[in-house]
Design an enzyme around this catalytic site. Structure first.
Site, short mmCIF file in Angstrom:
data_model
loop_
_atom_site.label_atom_id
_atom_site.label_comp_id
_atom_site.label_asym_id
_atom_site.label_seq_id
_atom_site.Cartn_x
_atom_site.Cartn_y
_atom_site.Cartn_z
N SER A 196 0.83 -1.21 0.00
CA SER A 196 0.00 0.00 0.00
C SER A 196 0.87 1.26 0.00
CB SER A 196 -0.99 0.01 1.17
OG SER A 196 -0.32 0.21 2.40
N HIS A 201 8.68 3.40 9.26
CA HIS A 201 8.56 2.46 10.38
C HIS A 201 7.30 2.81 11.18
CE1 HIS A 201 9.93 -0.40 13.35
NE2 HIS A 201 9.64 0.47 14.29
#
Length: 192
Positions: A21, A114
């Site tokens: 995505s 992250h």
């Protein structure tokens, strides 16, 4: 990082291992006139990465390296990156740790996203760890990749409040939405 000259976009590779995505989002961003990058290559360490379909959909060259010996594989990837004139790498859910040697060759030219507010919760299971520790906030970080896992200089972060009703799945979905905004913003910041 070098400034943009005229309309020449910086040739970029995106490394993935999963759903993709963020890859799809970065590709769409790269198509905008204001974007400083073009996505010229998608690299995956597994042919099971669902995100590879976006390389096909947007007609971007893709390469799958499904090897047990990743150090040897890295040498082949570096040759490919040179051949394709890649100047910048975005890691987007890439589940392999790059070697010190590889990172040195692209020093300051590899970024990662992250799903935590680094330096908190490096590594895996970030959402469940934040909930377990009763954190008030969670979020995501775009940072430069260094040889120490999730420890490079932070480019940008996005913070969100953890709801009392959140579990690791609901929190993960909320943070992913923020990742999609943060990654392009961080790329713009780097090149402007």
């Amino acid at each position: 990082m070098e400034k943009l000259t005229g309309l020449k976009k910086i040739k970029t590779a995106v490394f993935i291992s999963g759903v993709g995505s963020n890859l799809k989002n970065i590709i769409k961003f790269s198509k905008l006139k204001k974007s400083p990058i073009s996505i010229d290559l998608v690299v995956s360490n597994t042919n099971l990465a669902k995100g590879l379909k976006y390389a096909d959909q947007f007609k971007i060259k893709k390469k799958i390296f499904n090897s047990k010996n990743f150090i040897e594989t890295e040498k082949i990837i570096l040759i490919l990156l040179r051949k394709e004139k890649i100047k910048f790498i975005c890691l987007a859910g890439f589940m392999k740790i790059l070697s010190k040697g590889f990172i040195k060759k692209f020093d300051g030219k590899i970024i990662n996203i992250h799903p935590s507010l680094l330096p908190k919760y490096k590594g895996l299971n970030t959402h469940s760890r934040a909930i377990k520790n009763k954190d008030i906030f969670a979020g995501c970080t775009v940072h430069y990749v260094t040889e120490k896992l999730d420890s490079g200089k932070v480019v940008m972060q996005k913070k969100i409040k953890i709801a009392a009703s959140d579990n690791s799945i609901s929190l993960s979905k909320k943070i992913l939405k923020q990742e999609h905004k943060l990654y392009p913003a961080a790329i713009m910041k780097i090149f402007n």
